[in-house]
Scaffold this motif. Structure first.
Motif, PDB file in Angstrom:
ATOM      1  N   LYS A   1       5.483   4.988   2.100  1.00 24.63           N
ATOM      2  CA  LYS A   1       5.547   6.029   2.298  1.00 24.63           C
ATOM      3  C   LYS A   1       6.024   6.329   4.229  1.00 24.63           C
ATOM      4  CE  LYS A   1       2.053   9.612   0.636  1.00 24.63           C
ATOM      5  NZ  LYS A   1       0.741  10.146   0.961  1.00 24.63           N
ATOM      6  N   ASP A   2       5.405   4.890   4.614  1.00 25.72           N
ATOM      7  CA  ASP A   2       6.343   5.447   6.265  1.00 25.72           C
ATOM      8  C   ASP A   2       7.434   4.753   5.940  1.00 25.72           C
ATOM      9  OD1 ASP A   2       5.753   4.908   9.339  1.00 25.72           O
ATOM     10  OD2 ASP A   2       5.770   2.923   8.113  1.00 25.72           O
ATOM     11  N   ARG A   3       7.472   3.529   5.067  1.00 26.38           N
ATOM     12  CA  ARG A   3       9.203   3.033   5.044  1.00 26.38           C
ATOM     13  C   ARG A   3      10.261   4.067   4.531  1.00 26.38           C
ATOM     14  NH1 ARG A   3       5.504   0.036   7.087  1.00 26.38           N
ATOM     15  NH2 ARG A   3       5.642  -2.285   6.939  1.00 26.38           N
TER      16      ARG A   3
ATOM     17  N   PRO B   1      15.061   5.072  -4.530  1.00 21.47           N
ATOM     18  CA  PRO B   1      14.507   5.471  -2.827  1.00 21.47           C
ATOM     19  C   PRO B   1      14.083   7.057  -2.992  1.00 21.47           C
ATOM     20  CG  PRO B   1      17.187   4.656  -3.887  1.00 21.47           C
ATOM     21  CD  PRO B   1      16.943   5.018  -4.725  1.00 21.47           C
ATOM     22  N   GLU B   2      14.102   6.976  -4.221  1.00 25.17           N
ATOM     23  CA  GLU B   2      12.973   8.312  -4.905  1.00 25.17           C
ATOM     24  C   GLU B   2      11.864   8.239  -4.201  1.00 25.17           C
ATOM     25  OE1 GLU B   2      13.935  12.298  -5.948  1.00 25.17           O
ATOM     26  OE2 GLU B   2      15.096  11.731  -4.711  1.00 25.17           O
ATOM     27  N   THR B   3      11.481   6.753  -4.635  1.00 28.99           N
ATOM     28  CA  THR B   3       9.677   6.579  -4.837  1.00 28.99           C
ATOM     29  C   THR B   3       8.891   5.890  -4.104  1.00 28.99           C
ATOM     30  OG1 THR B   3      10.066   5.163  -6.218  1.00 28.99           O
ATOM     31  CG2 THR B   3       9.899   7.518  -7.733  1.00 28.99           C
ATOM     32  N   GLY B   4      10.228   4.951  -3.567  1.00 33.75           N
ATOM     33  CA  GLY B   4      10.162   3.371  -3.469  1.00 33.75           C
ATOM     34  C   GLY B   4       9.464   2.167  -3.962  1.00 33.75           C
ATOM     35  N   TYR B   5       9.923   2.507  -5.246  1.00 33.03           N
ATOM     36  CA  TYR B   5       8.839   1.596  -5.452  1.00 33.03           C
ATOM     37  C   TYR B   5       9.908   1.234  -6.677  1.00 33.03           C
ATOM     38  CZ  TYR B   5       4.266   2.716  -5.401  1.00 33.03           C
ATOM     39  OH  TYR B   5       2.731   3.140  -4.424  1.00 33.03           O
ATOM     40  N   PRO B   6      10.034   0.046  -7.745  1.00 29.39           N
ATOM     41  CA  PRO B   6      11.493  -0.481  -7.580  1.00 29.39           C
ATOM     42  C   PRO B   6      11.272   0.595  -8.713  1.00 29.39           C
ATOM     43  CG  PRO B   6       9.493  -2.223  -7.767  1.00 29.39           C
ATOM     44  CD  PRO B   6       8.990  -1.214  -7.109  1.00 29.39           C
TER      45      PRO B   6
ATOM     46  N   GLY C   1       1.104  -1.050   0.382  1.00 24.23           N
ATOM     47  CA  GLY C   1      -0.067  -0.215  -0.306  1.00 24.23           C
ATOM     48  C   GLY C   1       0.779   1.243  -0.216  1.00 24.23           C
ATOM     49  N   GLU C   2       0.163   2.431  -0.484  1.00 20.65           N
ATOM     50  CA  GLU C   2       0.985   3.945  -0.534  1.00 20.65           C
ATOM     51  C   GLU C   2       1.030   3.723   0.843  1.00 20.65           C
ATOM     52  OE1 GLU C   2      -0.407   7.723  -3.228  1.00 20.65           O
ATOM     53  OE2 GLU C   2      -0.621   5.090  -4.332  1.00 20.65           O
TER      54      GLU C   2
END
Ligand code: AMP
Ligand code: MG
Length: 341
Positions: free
Chosen positions: A137-139, A258-263, A132-133
């Motif tokens: 964001k939290d991580r 690391p900017e987006t948190g996504y692959p 989940g988004e």
């Protein structure tokens, strides 16, 4: 007396010559280590010790993995992550953490050794669902090498970060194996391949450059070409080995931006980095993958002794871009021959 001295000189000369004439033989072993396959090839004239040396290298690889991996609950890294501060007497572990911080700074945080929480959330190897988004964001708020405070050999983690050295540890372990071969056994011509992270010592048999295959990211088990190299480290990061595909057909792989948190969605499918250290090539391959081919190439050109090859697909056509020192020609079998000037 004179005769005796002459005899000693003659014997010494003979020994020297017979040492020189001692034939370099090739030894190789493949097995599993570091959660992947490990292949070691070396050339020596010391046939008696070759097997022992191989045993020692494979034991050393396991030992280093047990110290550096966050996948091992008993590792020094896991202890640091759970206790949040630790006196680290292990030179290799401390060095790897320090080197990670350096490389994170050099790459503007694209390579980030503090992504443990995010990597665990995605858990690409075992999961096939997009987190989940909110969770992402939290991580993302618990990352960044500013949170790693080092004073001598005392390491403290702030901002609830934890370390994951998955993008550099394999390279570091391979560098340590190479060091053992060179320093303890004076073996200079070798190849160490840990799951695609490769260190090349000297030359093949001391004679010609090593030929290393560059994997084809679009065809499993195929190669896109060969590169001729000596005395360096070559590492490839790609999105074609560890990933899952969701119901919409989107691919989620193991290199997290690391900017987006996504692959990372940089459009690159494979990056190969060549430098003088395997740990550096390893971390940079991950970082350059995230930078993408344009920014990544510009970055590599600015770095000393750092070469890179990017493989992408544009309009369904494979595009290969490389730093200026790498020359390429297409051979009869439609594979690329890369050489370094
Ligand atoms: P590599 O195969 O060398 O590209 O390393 C990928 C591994 O490094 C992943 O499986 C993660 O454990 C970790 N990782 C993923 N993204 C990053 C990143 N941006 N910076 C540092 N480590 C990462
Ligand atoms: Mg890497």
């Amino acid at each position: 007396m004179l005769i005796k001295r002459a005899l000693i000189v003659a014997v010494a000369a003979f020994l020297l010559l017979s040492c020189r004439a001692g034939e370099l033989k090739r030894y190789n072993r493949s097995g599993s280590a570091m959660g992947t396959s490990l292949t070691v090839i070396f050339f020596t004239d010391d046939s008696k010790r070759a097997n022992e040396i191989m045993d020692e290298l494979f034991i050393l690889a396991d030992d280093l993995e047990n110290r550096l991996s966050t996948k091992k609950a008993e590792s020094i890294l896991s202890e640091l992550n759970s206790k949040r501060e630790l006196v680290i007497k292990d030179k290799v572990v401390l060095e790897t953490i320090k080197e990670s911080i350096e490389l994170a700074k050099v790459t503007d945080g694209r390579f980030d050794p503090s992504l443990y929480h995010l990597i665990k959330l995605w858990d690409i190897e075992n999961n096939s669902a997009v987190p989940g988004e909110e969770a992402i964001k939290d991580r993302l708020s618990h990352r960044g090498v500013e949170g790693i405070i080092i004073d001598g050999n005392h390491v403290r983690l702030e901002n609830n970060i934890k370390l994951d050295l998955g993008a550099i540890a394999k390279g570091k372990i391979i560098d340590e194996l190479a060091r053992r071969l060179q320093e303890r056994y004076h073996i200079d011509n070798f190849l160490i391949n840990g799951g695609g992270d490769i260190r090349l010592g000297g030359r093949y048999g001391g004679l010609r450059k090593w030929k290393v295959a560059v994997a084809d990211p679009y065809n499993n088990g195929e190669i896109i070409g060969l590169i001729e190299l000596e005395n360096c480290s070559i590492v490839t990061s790609g999105n074609y080995e560890r990933y899952f595909i969701d119901e919409k057909g989107d691919r989620y792989h193991h290199i997290i931006d690391p900017e987006t948190g996504y692959p990372s969605q940089s459009g690159v499918d494979s990056v190969t980095v060549i430098s003088d250290s395997t740990s550096r090539s390893d971390a940079l391959a991950t970082a350059l993958f995230i930078m993408g081919s344009e920014a990544g190439l510009a970055f590599a050109e600015k770095q000393k002794d750092t070469e890179a090859i990017f493989i992408t697909k544009v309009d369904n056509k494979i595009e290969i871009k490389q730093t200026e020192r790498i020359k390429s020609t297409l051979n009869n079998e439609k594979k690329w021959n890369f050489t370094l000037e």
